[in-house]
Design a protein around this motif. Structure first.
Motif, short mmCIF file in Angstrom:
data_model
loop_
_atom_site.label_atom_id
_atom_site.label_comp_id
_atom_site.label_asym_id
_atom_site.label_seq_id
_atom_site.Cartn_x
_atom_site.Cartn_y
_atom_site.Cartn_z
N ALA A 8 0.80 -1.22 0.00
CA ALA A 8 0.00 0.00 0.00
C ALA A 8 0.83 1.27 0.00
O ALA A 8 0.40 2.29 -0.56
CB ALA A 8 -0.94 0.00 1.20
N LEU A 9 2.01 1.26 0.61
CA LEU A 9 2.75 2.50 0.82
C LEU A 9 3.03 3.30 -0.45
O LEU A 9 2.84 4.53 -0.46
CB LEU A 9 4.04 2.22 1.58
N PRO A 10 3.47 2.68 -1.55
CA PRO A 10 3.69 3.49 -2.75
C PRO A 10 2.42 4.19 -3.24
O PRO A 10 2.47 5.35 -3.67
CB PRO A 10 4.19 2.46 -3.78
N HIS A 11 1.30 3.50 -3.16
CA HIS A 11 0.03 4.10 -3.60
C HIS A 11 -0.41 5.19 -2.62
O HIS A 11 -0.98 6.21 -3.04
CB HIS A 11 -1.04 3.02 -3.72
N MET A 12 -0.17 4.99 -1.34
CA MET A 12 -0.51 6.01 -0.35
C MET A 12 0.34 7.26 -0.54
O MET A 12 -0.14 8.39 -0.40
CB MET A 12 -0.35 5.44 1.06
N GLU A 13 1.61 7.06 -0.86
CA GLU A 13 2.49 8.21 -1.10
C GLU A 13 2.06 8.99 -2.34
O GLU A 13 2.08 10.22 -2.34
CB GLU A 13 3.93 7.72 -1.23
N ASP A 14 1.65 8.27 -3.40
CA ASP A 14 1.13 8.95 -4.60
C ASP A 14 -0.12 9.73 -4.26
O ASP A 14 -0.32 10.86 -4.74
CB ASP A 14 0.82 7.92 -5.69
N LEU A 15 -0.98 9.14 -3.42
CA LEU A 15 -2.23 9.79 -3.04
C LEU A 15 -1.96 11.03 -2.21
O LEU A 15 -2.62 12.07 -2.38
CB LEU A 15 -3.10 8.79 -2.27
N TYR A 16 -0.98 10.94 -1.33
CA TYR A 16 -0.61 12.12 -0.55
C TYR A 16 -0.09 13.24 -1.46
O TYR A 16 -0.46 14.41 -1.30
CB TYR A 16 0.44 11.76 0.49
N GLU A 17 0.77 12.89 -2.41
CA GLU A 17 1.32 13.90 -3.31
C GLU A 17 0.24 14.57 -4.13
O GLU A 17 0.35 15.76 -4.47
CB GLU A 17 2.38 13.27 -4.22
N ALA A 18 -0.81 13.83 -4.45
CA ALA A 18 -1.89 14.39 -5.27
C ALA A 18 -2.83 15.29 -4.47
O ALA A 18 -3.48 16.17 -5.05
CB ALA A 18 -2.70 13.26 -5.90
N THR A 19 -2.92 15.08 -3.15
CA THR A 19 -3.91 15.80 -2.35
C THR A 19 -3.33 16.59 -1.17
O THR A 19 -3.95 17.56 -0.73
CB THR A 19 -4.94 14.81 -1.78
N HIS A 20 -2.21 16.14 -0.63
CA HIS A 20 -1.61 16.71 0.58
C HIS A 20 -2.56 16.64 1.77
O HIS A 20 -2.49 17.48 2.68
CB HIS A 20 -1.12 18.14 0.34
N ASP A 21 -3.43 15.64 1.76
CA ASP A 21 -4.31 15.38 2.90
C ASP A 21 -3.86 14.10 3.61
O ASP A 21 -3.00 13.37 3.12
CB ASP A 21 -5.77 15.25 2.43
#
Length: 266
Positions: free
Chosen positions: A88-101
């Motif tokens: 999950a971590l790579p996808h979570m990091e991408d999601l954070y970069e896209a939203t900063h939430d």
């Protein structure tokens, strides 16, 4: 003559102390720990002190205790948790970069949500959730997703146990919760607004295995005033689908989520 109850062993007392943290609160004072564990204060004081000295509990400056990093490191080595977190971590990091939430990954554990990974959004709403903490099912985005896709008998048991109020907009009516969960199954995502914490909203999406069964949930937690579905939902569902593909290909551990037979709810 009735058989006398066997006294609790030292191991049993230690397990009772640790289990006290499986409920709502992340931090507990000594009296609360002893009350939940059913132990005399003197016994609890001694054992809690030893657990804190060993790093299994942590004493914070206000005098309360929380789960220590040593206990979390041991628990996080469970194959079902470790493999899922690594995927999950790579996808979570991408999601954070896209939203900063705030980004959270969670699974079901004993009628509650277990947070197995979290990335904190530095510009988002502050959250107190820690990795390893448990949360209510009915007040969180991840919880609503997991409850919506759980077996019907499991869903009904959780609802029948009562829906405690945690904030002004918490859904506490059973029929309203059933309608909410039906909408989650139709739409494929869950939304909360000020239901767990005032000022915080979340949107959650399911993570599925190769059979289509929901094995985890991914969510974004944002300030209510900026929680725009048009901004949050596309990157969230993209990340959840990508993680689901990785789970199908690489994840072999299957945690025992329900106390009843596992099957996807209709």
């Amino acid at each position: 003559m009735a058989e006398r109850a066997r006294p609790m062993s030292v191991a049993g007392k230690v397990m009772a102390i640790l289990n006290a943290f499986a409920q709502d609160d992340v931090r507990l004072n000594l009296s609360e720990i002893c009350r939940r564990a059913g132990l005399p204060l003197a016994t609890g004081h001694r054992l809690v002190g030893e657990l804190a000295a060993g790093g299994f509990l942590e004493r914070v400056p206000d005098g309360t205790y929380r789960i220590g990093t040593r206990l979390w490191r041991i628990g996080s080595q469970a194959p079902a948790v470790t493999g899922l977190r690594e995927l999950a971590l790579p996808h979570m990091e991408d999601l954070y970069e896209a939203t900063h939430d705030n980004v959270q990954l969670a699974v079901l554990r004993e009628d509650r949500v277990l947070v197995v990974e979290r990335l904190r959004g530095t510009r988002s709403v502050p959250v107190v959730t820690q990795v390893g903490a448990t949360l209510p099912l009915h007040t969180t985005g991840v919880g609503k997703v997991l409850l919506a896709f759980a077996p019907p008998e499991y869903r009904e048991r959780v609802i029948a146990a009562g829906l405690a109020r945690h904030a002004a907009r918490t859904i506490t009516d059973a029929d309203e919760m059933r309608r909410c969960l039906e909408q989650v199954r139709r739409s494929g995502y869950a939304l909360t607004r000020d239901e767990m914490t005032l000022g915080a909203s979340s949107v959650g999406a399911p993570v599925r295995d190769g059979t289509g069964e929901v094995v985890a949930a991914l969510s974004l937690v944002a300030r209510t005033r900026s929680a725009d579905l048009r901004r949050l939902l596309p990157p969230l569902t993209t990340a959840a689908r990508a993680l689901s593909r990785d789970v199908e290909r690489h994840w072999r551990a299957r945690p025992e989520t329900f106390s009843t037979e596992r099957k996807t709810g209709a």
